[in-house]
Structures are given as C-alpha cells and as structure tokens.
Design a protein around this motif. Structure first.
Motif, mmCIF file in Angstrom:
data_model
loop_
_atom_site.group_PDB
_atom_site.id
_atom_site.type_symbol
_atom_site.label_atom_id
_atom_site.label_comp_id
_atom_site.label_asym_id
_atom_site.label_seq_id
_atom_site.Cartn_x
_atom_site.Cartn_y
_atom_site.Cartn_z
ATOM 1 N N TYR A 145 0.834 -1.203 0.000
ATOM 2 C CA TYR A 145 0.000 0.000 0.000
ATOM 3 C C TYR A 145 0.872 1.258 0.000
ATOM 4 O O TYR A 145 0.616 2.209 -0.749
ATOM 5 C CB TYR A 145 -0.913 0.028 1.233
ATOM 6 N N ARG A 146 1.895 1.262 0.837
ATOM 7 C CA ARG A 146 2.770 2.432 0.924
ATOM 8 C C ARG A 146 3.504 2.660 -0.394
ATOM 9 O O ARG A 146 3.666 3.801 -0.834
ATOM 10 C CB ARG A 146 3.768 2.254 2.072
ATOM 11 N N LYS A 147 3.928 1.569 -1.017
ATOM 12 C CA LYS A 147 4.624 1.691 -2.304
ATOM 13 C C LYS A 147 3.683 2.207 -3.379
ATOM 14 O O LYS A 147 4.063 3.059 -4.189
ATOM 15 C CB LYS A 147 5.195 0.335 -2.703
ATOM 16 N N ALA A 148 2.436 1.709 -3.379
ATOM 17 C CA ALA A 148 1.461 2.143 -4.386
ATOM 18 C C ALA A 148 1.178 3.631 -4.268
ATOM 19 O O ALA A 148 0.982 4.316 -5.282
ATOM 20 C CB ALA A 148 0.171 1.345 -4.235
ATOM 21 N N LEU A 149 1.175 4.145 -3.057
ATOM 22 C CA LEU A 149 0.885 5.561 -2.857
ATOM 23 C C LEU A 149 2.077 6.451 -3.206
ATOM 24 O O LEU A 149 1.906 7.653 -3.441
ATOM 25 C CB LEU A 149 0.470 5.800 -1.398
ATOM 26 N N GLN A 150 3.262 5.890 -3.252
ATOM 27 C CA GLN A 150 4.449 6.672 -3.584
ATOM 28 C C GLN A 150 4.665 6.788 -5.083
ATOM 29 O O GLN A 150 5.334 7.698 -5.548
ATOM 30 C CB GLN A 150 5.689 6.033 -2.938
ATOM 31 N N GLU A 151 4.098 5.868 -5.837
ATOM 32 C CA GLU A 151 4.287 5.874 -7.278
ATOM 33 C C GLU A 151 3.456 6.971 -7.927
ATOM 34 O O GLU A 151 2.382 7.345 -7.441
ATOM 35 C CB GLU A 151 3.918 4.509 -7.857
ATOM 36 N N ALA A 164 -10.890 4.277 -2.506
ATOM 37 C CA ALA A 164 -10.591 4.510 -1.085
ATOM 38 C C ALA A 164 -9.106 4.630 -0.825
ATOM 39 O O ALA A 164 -8.663 5.386 0.048
ATOM 40 C CB ALA A 164 -11.176 3.381 -0.241
ATOM 41 N N GLY A 165 -8.288 3.882 -1.584
ATOM 42 C CA GLY A 165 -6.852 3.825 -1.315
ATOM 43 C C GLY A 165 -6.100 5.096 -1.597
ATOM 44 O O GLY A 165 -4.963 5.248 -1.146
ATOM 45 N N THR A 166 -6.677 6.024 -2.349
ATOM 46 C CA THR A 166 -5.974 7.273 -2.667
ATOM 47 C C THR A 166 -6.576 8.471 -1.947
ATOM 48 O O THR A 166 -6.240 9.609 -2.257
ATOM 49 C CB THR A 166 -5.990 7.512 -4.188
ATOM 50 N N THR A 167 -7.439 8.216 -0.972
ATOM 51 C CA THR A 167 -8.015 9.315 -0.199
ATOM 52 C C THR A 167 -7.041 9.773 0.880
ATOM 53 O O THR A 167 -6.135 9.040 1.302
ATOM 54 C CB THR A 167 -9.330 8.892 0.474
ATOM 55 N N HIS A 168 -7.247 10.989 1.355
ATOM 56 C CA HIS A 168 -6.418 11.525 2.437
ATOM 57 C C HIS A 168 -6.594 10.690 3.702
ATOM 58 O O HIS A 168 -5.629 10.434 4.434
ATOM 59 C CB HIS A 168 -6.800 12.982 2.710
ATOM 60 N N THR A 169 -7.828 10.243 3.944
ATOM 61 C CA THR A 169 -8.101 9.431 5.131
ATOM 62 C C THR A 169 -7.291 8.136 5.113
ATOM 63 O O THR A 169 -6.695 7.741 6.113
ATOM 64 C CB THR A 169 -9.601 9.092 5.217
ATOM 65 N N PHE A 170 -7.254 7.464 3.964
ATOM 66 C CA PHE A 170 -6.512 6.210 3.837
ATOM 67 C C PHE A 170 -5.022 6.448 4.057
ATOM 68 O O PHE A 170 -4.374 5.709 4.813
ATOM 69 C CB PHE A 170 -6.755 5.600 2.460
ATOM 70 N N ARG A 171 -4.461 7.461 3.414
ATOM 71 C CA ARG A 171 -3.026 7.748 3.532
ATOM 72 C C ARG A 171 -2.653 8.092 4.971
ATOM 73 O O ARG A 171 -1.651 7.614 5.500
ATOM 74 C CB ARG A 171 -2.630 8.886 2.594
ATOM 75 N N ARG A 172 -3.475 8.918 5.592
ATOM 76 C CA ARG A 172 -3.195 9.330 6.976
ATOM 77 C C ARG A 172 -3.277 8.149 7.934
ATOM 78 O O ARG A 172 -2.422 7.975 8.807
ATOM 79 C CB ARG A 172 -4.196 10.406 7.396
ATOM 80 N N GLU A 173 -4.301 7.287 7.751
ATOM 81 C CA GLU A 173 -4.474 6.143 8.633
ATOM 82 C C GLU A 173 -3.371 5.100 8.424
ATOM 83 O O GLU A 173 -2.919 4.473 9.384
ATOM 84 C CB GLU A 173 -5.844 5.500 8.412
#
Length: 304
Positions: A145-151, A164-173
């Motif tokens: 998940y962390r890698k997917a958000l960094q790409e 859901a995976g690219t929302t601010h709530t998901f990243r923060r949590e």
C-alpha cells in the motif's frame, strides 16, 4: 451482512441440505466443507474465488439459496446453473417478493477487490486444495500500500480499492497504523515476535538466532498479519463512516498448527471486527479445541 441460512440442491456432494448459521463464528468441518465454501462464494457474489471453485460443484439442476441480513433488511440470494450464463451461473437477489435491480444487487454485495481479497485467509498448507492460488501473503500488504501511494501512477491502486486507497483518510491512517505498530507475540514460549520494518512489511523476529520458522510458526505469523491488515481496514471503514458487509473466510487454520496452540484468542480477535466468520477445517476434533470460544456453530459435514 450476515448469512442466516444456506440451502443447497444438487451442489457438490449434496443432493439437498440446509444450514443455519449464527452471526459470529461458524465452523464447517469435513470433506464436504469445500462445497459450502464454494456455495457461499457464489451466493455472496464474490469475485476472487467465486468462479474458480464453483465449476467443481455447479451442474445441471444446481441451486443455491442464501437468506441474508444486511443494512437492517432481509434478502434472498438465489443462484442456479444456466448453460448460457457466464461461468454457467445466474444469480438474482430479492427483498421480499421484489427482485433487486442490477444496481441494487451490486450495492448490496459489492466491495472493492482489495477488500474482498483481505477477507480470505488461505495458506500454502491449505487442506482444501481447490483454492486457485497457493497463498495470500499478508506480511507485505501494508508495504505494498505504501509503495502504491508513492508511485506517480496510482490509478491501478485506486481502481483496486474503489477509490478509497488514494483518499487523504486512507493515507493518513496507513501512516498512523504503521508508525504506531508495536511488536506482538507469535509464540510466547519461544519468544517469537511479529515486527514491522520501516517500509511497512511484517516479519518474525526471534530472540534466539535460527535459520527459519516451523510450519506452525509460519501459519501463525501469516494469520497475525491477516488480522493486522483487517484491523487496519476496520479503522479506515470507521473513519469513512462505512460498514463492512461481507464475512471473513478462514481456511484450514487449525489443520496446520500444533494442537497445543490455543485457538480461542486468535478467533476472539477475529470476531472483534464484528463480522460473521466462517472457519473451514478438516479437523474432526475441532469442537474440543473451540470449547472456550463463546458464540459459535460447529457443523460436521462428514455426518451429513
């Protein structure tokens, strides 16, 4: 969502059989458990395992009827063999006498592909053998998940999580969950701990140096990772004001861990998510091992 009753006709090795389920832990034991597993996948419109397992059980004259409670209402899911339908299976849902539209049926059953995958615990020692993949590795889920958000291109991850995976709530949590993770005991008597590295990957750390884990320790490690990933999603759902709909499916957990391992704590942690749980096992003594678990239903399929 809770499955209250499942009725099978000409499905797998069942000519006709009904099962009544409780809304907490349901244990299905014996060789015929594979047909119940498959039928639930079909009735709940699961995508990941639905059509990989159903061809072994679906035949002309097959019918699956599931009575389901969801969102405060009662529904019926009916699936029948249909030669002209995709995968030879046609599923309709009803609320009372009214047939749900395709949009309503999707709203009732649909979760993202990622969340559906996380609802299954399957390991490489699975006795069922009908599962289409050897193992779901949860130890790397949060790191992925962390890698997917960094790409730069997050489109695939967004689609897999229905946005859901690219929302601010998901990243923060995700950041909060990983930063706050504390080592957990895998086996107290061997001082084996579940830890997380800076990338979010789980691993087993022993206070004594050794080459590898035993089969029991590997399964316990994966199961604790499975619980942590679902704990993370549970937190995300609560922050987003969403209710988790579908049950958790646990395949063969008791079959490949030492008999001395206490299943009660593991299963009580699983039930703490407030979801219906189905445990499939070949252990004929499973009732003895679960004596201390509170609300449960144990069904021995070999006696049916």
């Amino acid at each position: 969502m809770f499955v209250k009753k499942l009725t099978l006709e000409q499905f797998g090795r069942f000519e006709y059989k009904s099962f009544n389920f409780c809304d907490s832990l349901n244990v299905i034991a014996g060789e015929k458990a594979r047909a119940v597993f498959a039928a639930l996948c079909v009735a709940l419109c699961n995508r990941l395992l639905r059509f990989q397992v159903s061809p072994y059980c679906l035949m002309e004259g097959s019918r699956i009827r599931a009575e389901i409670e969801g969102d405060g209402a009662d529904y019926v899911s009916e699936s029948v063999y249909c030669a002209d339908a995709p995968e030879h299976c046609e599923t309709n849902a009803y609320c009372g006498a009214r047939k749900l539209t395709e949009e309503e049926r999707r709203a009732l059953f649909h979760v993202s592909m990622e969340e559906e995958e996380c609802s299954y615990f399957v390991n490489r020692y699975d006795y069922c053998r009908y599962v289409p993949f050897a193992e779901l590795d949860y130890s790397k889920k949060l790191a992925e998940y962390r890698k997917a958000l960094q790409e730069e291109n997050r489109q695939e991850f967004s689609e897999r999580t229905d946005g859901a995976g690219t929302t601010h709530t998901f990243r923060r949590e995700l950041k909060r969950f990983c930063d706050g993770f504390l080592p957990q005991q895998i086996r107290i008597e061997k001082q084996l701990l579940l830890t997380m590295d800076e990338d979010g990957a789980f691993s087993a750390k022993d206070t004594w140096s050794r080459m590898d884990l035993s089969a029991t320790e590997e399964v316990l490690k994966q199961y604790l990772c499975f619980l942590e990933v679902n704990r993370f999603w549970d937190d995300v759902h609560k922050l987003m004001g969403r209710s988790v709909k579908k049950p958790l499916f646990i395949s063969a957990l008791p079959d490949h861990i030492d008999y001395c391992v206490d299943l009660t704590q593991l299963l009580e942690e699983t039930l703490s998510f407030g979801r219906q749980v189905f445990l499939f096992t070949g252990d004929k003594r499973i009732g003895e091992r679960l004596q201390n678990v509170g609300e449960k239903q144990v069904i021995y399929c070999e006696q049916l």
